[in-house]
Scaffold this active site. Structure first.
Site, short mmCIF file in Angstrom:
data_model
loop_
_atom_site.label_atom_id
_atom_site.label_comp_id
_atom_site.label_asym_id
_atom_site.label_seq_id
_atom_site.Cartn_x
_atom_site.Cartn_y
_atom_site.Cartn_z
N GLU A 192 59.58 36.77 50.40
CA GLU A 192 60.69 37.63 50.81
C GLU A 192 60.70 38.05 52.27
O GLU A 192 60.78 39.23 52.58
CB GLU A 192 60.75 38.88 49.92
CG GLU A 192 61.15 38.56 48.51
CD GLU A 192 61.60 39.77 47.71
OE1 GLU A 192 61.39 40.90 48.17
OE2 GLU A 192 62.15 39.56 46.63
N GLU A 210 61.10 34.85 41.27
CA GLU A 210 61.17 36.18 40.65
C GLU A 210 62.55 36.38 40.05
O GLU A 210 63.55 35.94 40.62
CB GLU A 210 60.92 37.32 41.66
CG GLU A 210 59.49 37.40 42.12
CD GLU A 210 59.26 38.53 43.12
OE1 GLU A 210 59.97 39.56 43.09
OE2 GLU A 210 58.35 38.37 43.96
C1 BGP Z 1 60.57 41.88 45.09
C2 BGP Z 1 59.12 41.79 45.44
C3 BGP Z 1 58.18 42.14 44.35
C4 BGP Z 1 58.67 43.22 43.42
C5 BGP Z 1 60.14 43.06 43.04
C6 BGP Z 1 60.73 44.25 42.33
O1 BGP Z 1 61.26 42.33 46.20
O2 BGP Z 1 58.79 40.49 45.88
O3 BGP Z 1 56.96 42.43 44.96
O4 BGP Z 1 58.32 44.47 43.87
O5 BGP Z 1 60.94 42.81 44.16
O6 BGP Z 1 61.03 45.25 43.23
P1 BGP Z 1 60.76 46.78 42.96
O7 BGP Z 1 59.33 46.86 42.57
O8 BGP Z 1 61.06 47.49 44.22
O9 BGP Z 1 61.67 47.17 41.87
#
Ligand code: BGP
Length: 473
Positions: A165, A373
């Site tokens: 990201e 993801e």
């Molecule tokens: C993405 C990241 C993850 C994870 C996910 C969910 O941006 O790569 O590391 O955190 O999002 O986000 P959040 O935990 O802020 O809900």
């Protein structure tokens, strides 16, 4: 568009799930590990990363659960400061051993390791020494880190993600550290350029050291929809895609800056410093695939140039309606989508948007794609009889997988799905309040309890999805 017949997923499709080191491992000062910038900067109102889900001490038990789930691959990241506590120099054997043992355990269970090299966690000492990603000094240290990984783990690991990201590190500044005296936008574009060089160097090194491996970025993307069919709004959505998606993906795949963005940066005086050889390096490091983190789509409309600049304010508490949209005067401003349901954190649930995005990326880059993801953050409740009935998560994932299947029928070369997350872990913005896992971890932000692992309803649902190779969603 629908097709008359339903095809299963390809036979060698990676049925995976994802985690990242600082969110999952814990043991943050154990066996030589030092702190990273994200350990230091994580929202202090919620859980810190010291224990997290305690995977550092329970990796065998966790892999057994992955096996039970039926996973054929597992995406995780490597903590730079566990491998190199001083950011460079001496290699921490205990760190190497931890990951080697994990990988051996995965392999013994026929689970393919998919490894992210960098997931927000620069060693804090490098930030202090020279300002981290703001300095080109980070390039040698990052390449050295990659060299250590390829040397020690390259024999076993054949799928690598360079940087997780980059797009969000740019958009959500809490994932980075900035100085006070240079305009923020200028710093962001400089860092983005340096990070892309680091990504390209990692690809080149991987090809030299592990020639039979595949490597690419994992990038957080949301397609932008125009709020209306007003031409200004249509244009705003295209501009938003350019600034939030294609600036990154074009750099990765074509090694070039989009003309409109470069011109905007020059006019604003925020263009990054390009040194001799930079663009040739970027052009020589085309990735093998694109990893896509997808959670939601966005809506934008035109923003007149008389408006004030505004950064996005994210909803960290999970109380609906707290998100404030960004405004880029003259370009676009965010808005809300009345056709979509939202999570408690205001993330707009849009499975069809995933198919649209996958097709766009395929048309533009013709590269294989893996979903690195995708998932739904929610407050989960453990019932008295030790169950978590997370039907909302099943609905979310099922609908997104259905769109993946359609995208494959459309011609997208999708080769894997790594839902976020395999197990509950720390949400960077919201601690353990916001959970994503197939497996519940018995702890809260302030009480680590016994960290017991309890499969949720979604665990058994995903188990069946894998068993039927995606025919039963
Ligand atoms: C993405 C990241 C993850 C994870 C996910 C969910 O941006 O790569 O590391 O955190 O999002 O986000 P959040 O935990 O802020 O809900």
């Amino acid at each position: 568009m629908r097709y008359k017949t339903i095809n299963p997923f390809p036979n060698d499709f990676f049925w995976s799930a994802a985690t990242s080191a600082y969110q999952y491992e814990g043991g943050y000062l154990e066996d030589g590990r030092t702190l990273s910038i994200v350990d230091k900067n994580i929202n202090p109102a919620y859980a810190d990363t010291s224990v997290a889900s305690d995977h550092y001490h329970r990796s065998k038990e966790d892999v057994a659960l992955m096996k039970e789930l039926g996973m054929t691959a597992y995406r995780f990241s490597i903590s730079w400061s566990r491998i190199l506590p001083e950011g460079r120099g001496e290699v921490n054997q205990k760190g190497i051993d931890f990951y080697k043992n994990l990988i051996n355990e995965l392999k013994a269970n026929n689970i393919e390791p998919l490894v992210t090299i960098y997931h927000f966690d620069l060693p804090a000492c490098l930030q202090e020494e020279y300002g981290g990603w703001s300095s080109r000094k980070v390039l040698d240290d990052f390449v050295y880190f990659c060299k250590v990984l390829f040397e020690h783990l390259g024999e076993q690991v054949k799928y690598w993600f360079t940087i997780n990201e980059q797009s969000n590190m740019f958009l959500l500044p809490y994932l980075m550290e900035f100085e006070d005296d240079t305009p923020l936008e200028k710093q962001k574009y400089e860092m983005n350029h340096i990070m892309t060089l680091a990504h390209a160097k990692a690809i080149k090194l991987c090809r030299e050291m592990v020639p039979d491996a595949k490597i690419g970025p994992a990038i957080g993307l949301s397609p932008n929809y125009p709020e209306t069919c007003r031409p200004e709004d249509i244009q705003a959505a295209k501009v938003a895609d350019d600034f939030r998606t294609y600036v990154f993906t074009d750099l990765y795949v074509y090694g070039s800056y989009r003309k409109n963005i470069w011109r905007y940066m020059e006019e604003q005086g925020i263009n990054p410093t390009i040194e001799e050889g930079d663009m040739a390096l970027l052009q020589s490091a085309k990735p093998d695939f694109i990893g896509v983190n997808y959670y939601q789509s966005r809506v934008v409309k035109y923003a007149p140039s008389t408006m004030e600049v505004k950064d996005m304010a994210i909803n960290a508490d999970g109380n609906k309606g707290e998100t404030e949209f960004e405004v880029l005067p003259g370009l676009y401003q965010g808005s809300s989508n009345p056709y979509l349901e939202k999570t408690d954190w205001d993330w707009e649930i849009d499975p069809i948007g995933l198919r649209t995005l996958l097709n766009e990326l395929n048309d533009r880059y013709h590269l294989p794609i893996i979903i690195t993801e995708n998932g739904m953050g929610a407050v989960d409740h453990l019932s008295d009889d030790e169950k978590v009935h997370d039907q909302y998560r099943i609905d979310y994932l099922s609908k997104h997988l259905e769109q993946c299947r359609l995208a494959i029928d459309d011609g997208v070369q999708l080769f894997g799905f790594c839902p976020w997350s395999f197990m509950d872990l720390i949400s960077t913005t919201s601690g353990f309040r916001k959970r994503y896992g197939f497996v519940y971890v018995n702890r809260t932000d302030n009480d680590v309890k016994d960290l017991r692992r309890i499969p949720k309803d979604s665990f058994y649902w995903y188990q069946n999805v894998i068993k039927t190779n995606g025919l039963e969603l």
